[in-house]
Design a protein around this motif. Structure first.
Motif, PDB file in Angstrom:
ATOM      1  N   MET A   1       0.895   4.083  -2.781  1.00  0.00           N
ATOM      2  CA  MET A   1       0.835   5.601  -2.719  1.00  0.00           C
ATOM      3  C   MET A   1       2.051   6.456  -2.990  1.00  0.00           C
TER       4      MET A   1
ATOM      5  N   LEU B   1      -8.713  10.720  -5.332  1.00  0.00           N
ATOM      6  CA  LEU B   1      -7.987   9.672  -5.061  1.00  0.00           C
ATOM      7  C   LEU B   1      -6.700  10.066  -4.264  1.00  0.00           C
ATOM      8  N   ALA B   2      -6.155  11.338  -4.441  1.00  0.00           N
ATOM      9  CA  ALA B   2      -4.940  11.941  -3.879  1.00  0.00           C
ATOM     10  C   ALA B   2      -5.078  12.586  -2.721  1.00  0.00           C
TER      11      ALA B   2
ATOM     12  N   THR C   1      -7.537  11.320  -0.941  1.00  0.00           N
ATOM     13  CA  THR C   1      -8.050  10.242   0.273  1.00  0.00           C
ATOM     14  C   THR C   1      -6.485   9.738   0.767  1.00  0.00           C
ATOM     15  N   VAL C   2      -5.581   9.880  -0.196  1.00  0.00           N
ATOM     16  CA  VAL C   2      -4.093   9.149   0.513  1.00  0.00           C
ATOM     17  C   VAL C   2      -3.794  10.153   1.104  1.00  0.00           C
TER      18      VAL C   2
ATOM     19  N   LEU D   1       1.731   7.120  -7.036  1.00  0.00           N
ATOM     20  CA  LEU D   1       0.816   8.122  -7.068  1.00  0.00           C
ATOM     21  C   LEU D   1       1.472   9.410  -6.939  1.00  0.00           C
TER      22      LEU D   1
ATOM     23  N   LEU E   1       0.818  -1.252   0.044  1.00  0.00           N
ATOM     24  CA  LEU E   1       0.024   0.046  -0.057  1.00  0.00           C
ATOM     25  C   LEU E   1       0.861   1.176  -0.023  1.00  0.00           C
ATOM     26  N   SER E   2       1.794   1.274   0.866  1.00  0.00           N
ATOM     27  CA  SER E   2       2.805   2.388   0.776  1.00  0.00           C
ATOM     28  C   SER E   2       3.411   2.737  -0.589  1.00  0.00           C
TER      29      SER E   2
ATOM     30  N   ALA F   1      -5.554   9.840   4.540  1.00  0.00           N
ATOM     31  CA  ALA F   1      -5.178   8.538   5.023  1.00  0.00           C
ATOM     32  C   ALA F   1      -3.790   8.837   5.740  1.00  0.00           C
ATOM     33  N   ILE F   2      -2.869   8.996   4.983  1.00  0.00           N
ATOM     34  CA  ILE F   2      -1.630   9.203   5.637  1.00  0.00           C
ATOM     35  C   ILE F   2      -1.568  10.290   6.920  1.00  0.00           C
TER      36      ILE F   2
END
Length: 445
Positions: free
Chosen positions: A81, A421-422, A424-425, A84, A77-78, A428-429
């Motif tokens: 990310m 999406l960006a 959201t990432v 992206l 997942l990292s 999330a971080i």
């Protein structure tokens, strides 16, 4: 030197290119697509180095030894990310002609910009700390050099960097790629002889709720995130893509964005393999043998040969660590130069900039090695990665904001799905880091 560029949407105009000494020095020839792909290949590998530095080793070893293959999903997942975010960083540099540091300077007020600069310098110092300790540990394992002396020796690498920069940017990229190939080859050997559980590896790539529920797993997971998606790499990538002499037209920029994304995605796939390989080897040897308390590189080195039963396994491991530390040093130098020049719009000699950054890292590393020994340096290594993760949001949110602004990006603005999406990432971080802080402080209380 005034440079014509799209200025709409910025607080102040762009006045100087990033890394002026190598700006647009690498030609992008016409012809077949693969010749252009080769011309654009390189910046992604400079960036990928930061995703396989000694800080990654500490978190991956700790994760594999303690929890087996469980945290492979965090590495995957990292890395997704990272693909992206690095793609967005390259697009920002190509489209606006600004690296991320310059973009922050030209968008935010001076107090905000200075605050972001200080935070970024802390992140670079934390990263450099990992490189210093990693290289010193490797020198100690291979040649028996005491840790304090090994830490002092790492200050001399500034001379190597200066030599390479004077010989041309392509040589620097070539050396980095050779070192990446060396690390990958070493770990391919380690995986083959460790004979990991294939089904366990596949299951490890599937995320599990227990990672969020267990504070110990979460601490290592956030360390992996901090070691994988590194804030200074976003500044670095947005600058080094501008070493290519692409056409400054919409069609030329579109082509450059496409090839830069391919370059970084392929390079980060190597980083994914190496990070996963470190954790898999740790799980297949240390965790399987019940050595779950191993979180130190030195212990892993000591145990690999007897556990695997293959002479030289430990030496290969240490050699890969040395290559990793030196590789990360090369790109850390560039990132430090880009950040200082971009945020402050000042130029200082690269050797002086490098020396300042390295001294900031050497002092705490040397004191820890002298007073607390190898165990202290291992703890400092993991802590440096958590610090990196906590700094990450201060680079990610501006990057996503700039590339989602139509005034700044024009036709290259992020489409709605990419913007969603960006963000959201980014959220999330930030959320993972906030949760980590809650866990740490509740534990202290």
């Amino acid at each position: 030197m005034a440079i014509s560029a799209r200025e709409t949407g910025w607080r102040q105009p762009r006045v100087a290119p990033s890394l002026a000494e190598v700006y647009r020095t690498i030609p992008v020839s016409g012809g077949k697509w693969w010749t252009k792909l080769l011309a654009f290949a390189g910046p992604g590998y400079l960036v990928a180095v930061g995703y396989m530095d000694p800080g990654n080793w500490a978190t991956d070893l700790a994760g594999g030894a303690r929890f087996g293959y469980t945290l492979l999903s965090v590495i995957l997942l990292s890395n997704l990310m990272a693909i992206l975010l690095q793609g967005l960083a390259a697009k920002l540099g190509i489209v606006t002609g600004r690296d991320l540091a310059q973009a922050c300077r030209d968008h935010y007020s001076r107090p905000v910009s200075l605050g972001l600069w200080v935070l970024c310098e802390i992140a670079i110092a934390a990263c450099d700390l990992a490189e210093v300790i990693g290289s010193a540990i490797a020198l100690n394992l291979l040649f028996g050099i005491p840790l304090p002396w090994g830490i002092a020796i790492t200050a001399l690498d500034v001379l190597v960097i200066l030599y390479l920069q004077n010989r041309g940017f392509r040589l620097l990229e070539a050396l980095v790629i050779v070192l990446i190939a060396t690390i990958a080859g070493c770990f391919l050997f380690e995986i083959l002889i460790s004979k990991p559980d294939a089904m366990g590896v596949l299951k490890g790539f599937v995320p599990r709720p227990s990672i969020l529920a267990d504070p110990d797993k979460l601490y290592i997971a956030i360390g992996i995130l901090g070691a994988t998606v590194m804030p200074h790499n976003l500044y670095l990538h947005s600058s080094v893509v501008q070493t290519r002499s692409y056409q400054e037209t919409p069609a030329g920029r579109r082509e450059a964005v496409k090839f830069a994304f391919i370059d970084s995605t392929v390079a980060l796939s190597f980083a994914l393999f190496i990070n996963a390989a470190i954790l898999i080897v740790a799980a297949a040897t240390l965790h399987r043998a019940g050595e779950t308390g191993v979180a130190e590189t030195q212990d892993a080195y000591r145990l690999l040969t007897p556990l695997l039963g293959v002479t030289g396994a430990s030496a290969v491991f240490a050699f890969a660590l040395l290559a990793s530390g030196q590789n990360s040093t090369l790109t850390g130098t560039l990132a430090g130069q880009i950040v200082m020049e971009g945020f402050l719009n000042i130029r200082i000699r690269p050797w002086l900039r490098r020396l300042i950054t390295r001294l900031i890292a050497i002092v705490p590393a040397a004191l820890t090695a002298i007073f607390f020994g190898s165990h202290g340096t291992a703890q400092l290594l993991i802590l440096s990665q958590v610090i990196l993760s906590l700094q990450l949001s201060f680079a990610v949110f501006p990057l996503v904001r700039f590339t989602s602004d139509r005034l700044k990006m024009g036709e290259f603005v992020n489409p709605f799905w990419l913007k969603a999406l960006a963000y959201t990432v980014a959220v999330a971080i930030a959320g993972f880091n906030a949760w980590l802080l809650v866990q740490i402080f509740s534990g202290l209380v």
